[in-house]
Motif scaffolding. Structure first.
Motif, short mmCIF file in Angstrom:
data_model
loop_
_atom_site.label_atom_id
_atom_site.label_comp_id
_atom_site.label_asym_id
_atom_site.label_seq_id
_atom_site.Cartn_x
_atom_site.Cartn_y
_atom_site.Cartn_z
N VAL A 1 0.88 -1.16 0.00
CA VAL A 1 0.00 0.00 0.00
C VAL A 1 0.92 1.22 0.00
O VAL A 1 1.53 1.55 1.02
CB VAL A 1 -0.94 0.02 1.22
N ASP A 2 1.03 1.86 -1.14
CA ASP A 2 1.98 2.96 -1.32
C ASP A 2 1.25 4.29 -1.17
O ASP A 2 0.33 4.61 -1.93
CB ASP A 2 2.61 2.85 -2.71
N LEU A 3 1.67 5.09 -0.20
CA LEU A 3 1.02 6.39 0.01
C LEU A 3 1.05 7.25 -1.25
O LEU A 3 0.13 8.05 -1.48
CB LEU A 3 1.70 7.15 1.15
N ALA A 4 2.08 7.10 -2.05
CA ALA A 4 2.19 7.92 -3.26
C ALA A 4 1.05 7.65 -4.23
O ALA A 4 0.71 8.52 -5.05
CB ALA A 4 3.53 7.65 -3.94
N ASP A 5 0.44 6.48 -4.16
CA ASP A 5 -0.67 6.14 -5.06
C ASP A 5 -1.98 6.82 -4.66
O ASP A 5 -2.93 6.83 -5.44
CB ASP A 5 -0.89 4.62 -5.08
N PHE A 6 -2.03 7.37 -3.46
CA PHE A 6 -3.28 7.94 -2.96
C PHE A 6 -3.31 9.46 -3.03
O PHE A 6 -4.38 10.07 -2.98
CB PHE A 6 -3.54 7.48 -1.52
N ALA A 7 -2.15 10.08 -3.15
CA ALA A 7 -2.06 11.55 -3.31
C ALA A 7 -2.95 12.29 -2.32
O ALA A 7 -3.72 13.19 -2.70
CB ALA A 7 -2.44 11.93 -4.75
N LEU A 8 -2.85 11.94 -1.06
CA LEU A 8 -3.66 12.59 -0.04
C LEU A 8 -3.17 14.02 0.21
O LEU A 8 -1.98 14.22 0.48
CB LEU A 8 -3.60 11.80 1.27
N PRO A 9 -4.05 15.00 0.14
CA PRO A 9 -3.64 16.36 0.50
C PRO A 9 -3.45 16.46 2.01
O PRO A 9 -3.79 15.53 2.75
CB PRO A 9 -4.82 17.21 0.03
N VAL A 10 -2.91 17.58 2.46
CA VAL A 10 -2.87 17.80 3.91
C VAL A 10 -4.30 17.71 4.42
O VAL A 10 -5.24 18.25 3.82
CB VAL A 10 -2.25 19.17 4.23
N LEU A 11 -4.47 17.01 5.52
CA LEU A 11 -5.80 16.64 6.04
C LEU A 11 -6.84 17.74 5.84
O LEU A 11 -6.71 18.84 6.39
CB LEU A 11 -5.68 16.31 7.52
N ASP A 12 -7.86 17.41 5.03
CA ASP A 12 -8.84 18.42 4.65
C ASP A 12 -10.28 18.00 4.92
O ASP A 12 -11.22 18.58 4.36
CB ASP A 12 -8.68 18.77 3.16
N GLU A 13 -10.47 16.98 5.77
CA GLU A 13 -11.83 16.57 6.11
C GLU A 13 -12.45 17.55 7.10
O GLU A 13 -11.79 17.97 8.06
CB GLU A 13 -11.82 15.16 6.70
N PRO A 14 -13.71 17.92 6.92
CA PRO A 14 -14.34 18.86 7.84
C PRO A 14 -14.65 18.28 9.21
O PRO A 14 -14.69 19.01 10.20
CB PRO A 14 -15.64 19.26 7.11
N ALA A 15 -14.85 16.96 9.28
CA ALA A 15 -15.18 16.32 10.55
C ALA A 15 -13.99 15.53 11.07
O ALA A 15 -13.15 15.06 10.30
CB ALA A 15 -16.38 15.39 10.37
N PRO A 16 -13.88 15.37 12.39
CA PRO A 16 -12.79 14.56 12.94
C PRO A 16 -12.87 13.12 12.43
O PRO A 16 -13.97 12.59 12.20
CB PRO A 16 -13.04 14.61 14.45
N ALA A 17 -11.73 12.47 12.28
CA ALA A 17 -11.71 11.09 11.77
C ALA A 17 -12.49 10.14 12.66
O ALA A 17 -13.06 9.16 12.17
CB ALA A 17 -10.26 10.63 11.64
N ALA A 18 -12.56 10.43 13.95
CA ALA A 18 -13.27 9.55 14.88
C ALA A 18 -14.76 9.47 14.56
O ALA A 18 -15.43 8.51 14.95
CB ALA A 18 -13.07 10.02 16.32
N TRP A 19 -15.30 10.46 13.85
CA TRP A 19 -16.72 10.42 13.48
C TRP A 19 -16.98 9.44 12.34
O TRP A 19 -18.11 8.97 12.18
CB TRP A 19 -17.20 11.81 13.07
N GLY A 20 -15.96 9.17 11.54
CA GLY A 20 -16.14 8.24 10.42
C GLY A 20 -17.02 8.77 9.31
O GLY A 20 -17.61 8.00 8.54
N SER B 1 -9.70 5.00 3.14
CA SER B 1 -10.39 4.24 4.19
C SER B 1 -10.66 2.81 3.75
O SER B 1 -10.42 1.85 4.50
CB SER B 1 -11.72 4.94 4.54
N GLU B 2 -11.16 2.63 2.56
CA GLU B 2 -11.46 1.29 2.05
C GLU B 2 -10.20 0.44 1.95
O GLU B 2 -10.22 -0.76 2.26
CB GLU B 2 -12.15 1.39 0.69
N ALA B 3 -9.11 1.06 1.53
CA ALA B 3 -7.85 0.32 1.40
C ALA B 3 -7.35 -0.16 2.76
O ALA B 3 -7.01 -1.34 2.92
CB ALA B 3 -6.80 1.20 0.73
N ILE B 4 -7.35 0.71 3.73
CA ILE B 4 -6.81 0.36 5.05
C ILE B 4 -7.73 -0.59 5.80
O ILE B 4 -7.28 -1.53 6.47
CB ILE B 4 -6.56 1.64 5.87
N ALA B 5 -9.03 -0.39 5.70
CA ALA B 5 -9.99 -1.23 6.42
C ALA B 5 -9.94 -2.68 5.97
O ALA B 5 -10.34 -3.59 6.71
CB ALA B 5 -11.40 -0.67 6.24
N ALA B 6 -9.44 -2.94 4.78
CA ALA B 6 -9.45 -4.29 4.22
C ALA B 6 -8.40 -5.21 4.84
O ALA B 6 -8.43 -6.42 4.60
CB ALA B 6 -9.22 -4.21 2.71
#
Length: 208
Positions: A41-60, A71-76
């Motif tokens: 699982v290569d982070l470079a393949d996901f091109a994630l920007p600096v965290l830009d979600e409006p809700a905390p990750a704990a909310w899901g 999320s789908e990649a890691i949860a698997a």
């Protein structure tokens, strides 16, 4: 089948991490316990920007497609091996950023660490252990510490070239360390499967 992700923690253009992760994959497939499937699982393949979600990750609750894909990649997976460099005495920014995007996806799984750097990446790994504890990840004691001086071959390489990463040539002893690491991650990942199943049942019951 126990599925383990080898997470490549660097996204830099001229990085050593890709070669290290490939080694973990090929060597690990020979050494891993029976019934274990390894996948990169290569982070470079996901091109994630600096965290830009409006809700905390704990909310899901994810607003962006890149987050849902991550999320789908890691949860698997049932467990993880983080391949991490050490930048300025700590965890590389892209890896910390990717970890922070998620929360429950990490819970009740196991993680091992393969570090590399002038000191073997040990200080980045120590920080990752603290992060793992907060995310309910069981970190195993064994780790692989690769030295960028002794585990890379620079014969004939122009060290003035910014792309001069050298050829990855790990000492033979590291294969034994990796085998032990994978054994520990597998044991804990399988043991925690019952905890994950119970948590899933409780969430289902709460939702209904």
């Amino acid at each position: 089948m126990t599925r383990l992700a080898i997470v490549t923690g660097s996204t830099r253009t001229h990085r050593r991490g890709a070669a290290v992760a490939d080694w973990v994959l090929t060597t690990g497939r020979k050494a891993a316990p029976e019934g274990v499937e390894l996948e990169l699982v290569d982070l470079a393949d996901f091109a994630l920007p600096v965290l830009d979600e409006p809700a905390p990750a704990a909310w899901g609750i994810y607003a962006h497609e890149h987050t849902r894909r991550w999320s789908e990649a890691i949860a698997a997976f049932d467990g993880y091996v983080f391949v991490t460099p050490e930048y300025n005495h700590g965890v590389p920014g892209p890896l910390k950023n990717a970890i922070d995007y998620l929360y429950a996806e990490w819970h009740h799984k196991a993680v091992g660490f393969v570090g590399y750097g002038v000191e073997g990446g040990v200080r980045a790994v120590e920080q990752l252990r603290q992060i793992a504890a907060e995310l309910k990840l069981a970190d195993v004691g064994t780790q692989v510490a690769l030295n960028t001086y002794t585990d890379f071959d620079y014969t004939g390489v122009d060290l003035g070239d910014p792309a001069a990463t050298g050829v990855f040539a790990p000492a033979e002893r590291h294969a034994d360390g990796l085998a032990t690491l994978l054994e520990e991650v597998t044991v804990w990942s399988r043991a925690l499967a019952t905890v994950r199943a119970r948590t899933d049942r409780e969430l289902t019951a709460t939702a209904s």
